[in-house]
Enzyme design. Structure first.
Site, PDB file in Angstrom:
ATOM      1  N   HIS A  99       0.879  -1.173   0.000  1.00 55.69           N
ATOM      2  CA  HIS A  99       0.000   0.000   0.000  1.00 55.69           C
ATOM      3  C   HIS A  99       0.916   1.223   0.000  1.00 55.69           C
ATOM      4  O   HIS A  99       1.199   1.804   1.042  1.00 55.69           O
ATOM      5  CB  HIS A  99      -0.905   0.006   1.235  1.00 55.69           C
ATOM      6  CG  HIS A  99      -2.251  -0.592   0.972  1.00 55.69           C
ATOM      7  ND1 HIS A  99      -3.121  -0.068   0.051  1.00 55.69           N
ATOM      8  CD2 HIS A  99      -2.865  -1.681   1.501  1.00 55.69           C
ATOM      9  CE1 HIS A  99      -4.230  -0.806   0.018  1.00 55.69           C
ATOM     10  NE2 HIS A  99      -4.097  -1.802   0.870  1.00 55.69           N
ATOM     11  N   ASP A 104      -5.039   2.311   1.698  1.00 54.94           N
ATOM     12  CA  ASP A 104      -5.471   1.708   2.968  1.00 54.94           C
ATOM     13  C   ASP A 104      -6.103   2.784   3.861  1.00 54.94           C
ATOM     14  O   ASP A 104      -7.125   2.546   4.512  1.00 54.94           O
ATOM     15  CB  ASP A 104      -4.307   0.992   3.679  1.00 54.94           C
ATOM     16  CG  ASP A 104      -3.005   1.810   3.679  1.00 54.94           C
ATOM     17  OD1 ASP A 104      -2.943   2.864   3.009  1.00 54.94           O
ATOM     18  OD2 ASP A 104      -2.055   1.394   4.370  1.00 54.94           O
ATOM     19  N   TYR A 295      -7.289   7.380 -18.225  1.00 56.02           N
ATOM     20  CA  TYR A 295      -8.238   8.017 -17.316  1.00 56.02           C
ATOM     21  C   TYR A 295      -8.546   9.439 -17.782  1.00 56.02           C
ATOM     22  O   TYR A 295      -7.652  10.176 -18.201  1.00 56.02           O
ATOM     23  CB  TYR A 295      -7.671   8.086 -15.892  1.00 56.02           C
ATOM     24  CG  TYR A 295      -7.472   6.737 -15.242  1.00 56.02           C
ATOM     25  CD1 TYR A 295      -8.118   5.604 -15.724  1.00 56.02           C
ATOM     26  CD2 TYR A 295      -6.644   6.595 -14.135  1.00 56.02           C
ATOM     27  CE1 TYR A 295      -7.945   4.376 -15.118  1.00 56.02           C
ATOM     28  CE2 TYR A 295      -6.462   5.375 -13.519  1.00 56.02           C
ATOM     29  CZ  TYR A 295      -7.108   4.263 -14.014  1.00 56.02           C
ATOM     30  OH  TYR A 295      -6.939   3.052 -13.416  1.00 56.02           O
ATOM     31  N   GLU A 369      -0.535   8.938  10.332  1.00 49.28           N
ATOM     32  CA  GLU A 369      -1.904   8.420  10.487  1.00 49.28           C
ATOM     33  C   GLU A 369      -2.841   9.396  11.202  1.00 49.28           C
ATOM     34  O   GLU A 369      -4.052   9.200  11.194  1.00 49.28           O
ATOM     35  CB  GLU A 369      -1.867   7.090  11.238  1.00 49.28           C
ATOM     36  CG  GLU A 369      -1.171   5.991  10.442  1.00 49.28           C
ATOM     37  CD  GLU A 369      -0.763   4.821  11.305  1.00 49.28           C
ATOM     38  OE1 GLU A 369      -0.287   5.071  12.445  1.00 49.28           O
ATOM     39  OE2 GLU A 369      -0.927   3.671  10.876  1.00 49.28           O
TER      40      GLU A 369
END
Ligand code: NI
Length: 388
Positions: A99, A104, A295, A369
């Site tokens: 990741h 995540d 994209y 985080e």
């Protein structure tokens, strides 16, 4: 500022993110991730869980306060083919998969937003669709597959967040209009007539056409597209020839274009082919031309950008929203914008620690985080405001 409920769940979010981080899966193969998501979503009362594609999940929450808008929130869930080299205790246990783009974190932010919003169900009007999308990293991408399966049918507005190591923790970066570029590929074959280098008059030399073409294609950006409209045409591969004294029969040219507006993207292939055809005609050669779309550009709706950036400022303070320049990397969130207007933003994860400043898609990528709670709070505040 932060709701106590969000702060109370912060450690849980971080723990779940670490669990996901340790078991990353490649695009279109997010089987464990999907299973884990379903088991987590099943714990939340009021959600209807749908599986529109092989991997990826959608959870629908119907508000209990009557009719209203339908809002979609989207997270991507896949990882990258990279061998992780960080020393975090929850590093990838799947060799060659990591990741390394923060998906995540995206997954966890959306899951906790679902959990908190489900608790507010009785106060919400309309409907919320939580889209956990597979395969953002590998064109043609999971978004287009989900869009074709109808997940954004009837949606009035859609929002998404990408974590970003280049921005300070808790700061959102976005802009109205084109946010990410469209990345497309072109392949050109110039077909002449090969022969002896001593007798060019008996040949049709495709090298001459190729030489003129390289320069001429650049005039598209400088002469055919407005100066204020960004576009790039890059020729990245050329192949031809087999010996020093043979005029080759063919030249192959491959490259990519980057554009931001839908109009520029749509007109570029025609303009390119016109030049290819004109030069081939001039020299008696023929050609094959193909243009494959990657994209599309993410175009932020001006009104939703105004609303969402206002909510960010209100929730976290003026300095937590930053207008940023358009981003060159592609993002398949754009596929959902075929059905409804949307707003997409980067959310910073850099707290000054150099470990967190490592760019995405790198074997040493790490995130601060403490940024996760900002994403959860934003979704929570946004939906309550839009559906109250
Ligand atoms: Ni990404």
């Amino acid at each position: 500022m932060f709701s106590q409920k969000v702060l109370d769940l912060e450690q849980e979010m971080i723990d779940l993110r670490r669990k996901l981080h340790a078991d990353p899966e490649l695009s279109f193969k997010e089987f464990h991730t999907t299973e884990l998501l379903i088991s987590e979503l099943q714990k939340i009362p009021g959600l209807e869980i749908q599986r529109p594609t092989k991997t990826g999940v959608v959870a629908v929450l119907k508000g209990g306060a009557g009719e209203g808008r339908t809002i979609a929130l989207r997270a991507d869930i896949d990882a990258l083919p990279i061998t992780e080299e960080t020393d975090v205790p929850f590093a990838s246990k799947n060799p060659g998969v990591m990741h390394a783009c923060g998906h995540d974190g995206h997954t966890v932010m959306l899951l906790y937003a679902a959990r908190l919003l489900a608790e507010e169900r009785d106060k919400l009007k309309g409907e919320i669709r939580f889209i956990f999308q597979h395969a953002e990293e590998l064109p043609p991408g999971g978004a287009i597959e989900m869009q074709k399966a109808g997940v954004t049918k009837g949606v009035d507005e859609i929002y998404g967040i990408h974590l970003q190591s280049g921005i300070p923790t808790g700061v959102f970066g976005s802009r109205k209009g084109a946010l990410t570029s469209a990345t497309d590929r072109f392949d050109i074959k110039i077909i002449g007539k090969g022969g002896h280098s001593a007798f060019p008059e008996t040949c049709v030399d495709p090298m001459i056409v190729a030489g003129e073409l390289i320069g001429s294609l650049q005039t598209l950006v400088s002469r055919s597209i407005a100066a204020v409209e960004p576009a790039v045409v890059s020729i990245c591969m050329i192949s031809a020839g087999s010996a020093y004294n043979i005029i080759p029969g063919e030249v192959s040219i491959t490259g990519s274009t980057r554009t931001f507006s839908r109009e520029t993207r749509a007109k570029l292939p025609g303009l390119m082919e016109r030049i290819v055809k004109g030069l081939c005609d001039a020299h008696g050669a023929t050609y094959e031309f193909s243009f494959s779309e990657g994209y599309a550009s993410v175009i932020n709706d001006p009104e939703l950008t105004r609303i969402a950036s206002g909510i960010i400022r209100q929730s976290f303070g003026e300095d937590h929203y930053r207008e940023i320049d358009p981003l060159m990397p592609g993002e398949d969130f754009s596929a959902f914008l075929l059905d409804c207007p949307g707003f997409f933003a980067d959310l910073g994860t850099f707290n000054g620690d150099p470990r967190y400043g490592v760019p995405h898609h790198n074997k040493l990528y790490c995130m601060d985080e403490s940024s996760l709670k900002y994403g959860v709070q934003f979704f929570y505040d946004l939906v309550r405001e839009r559906l109250s």
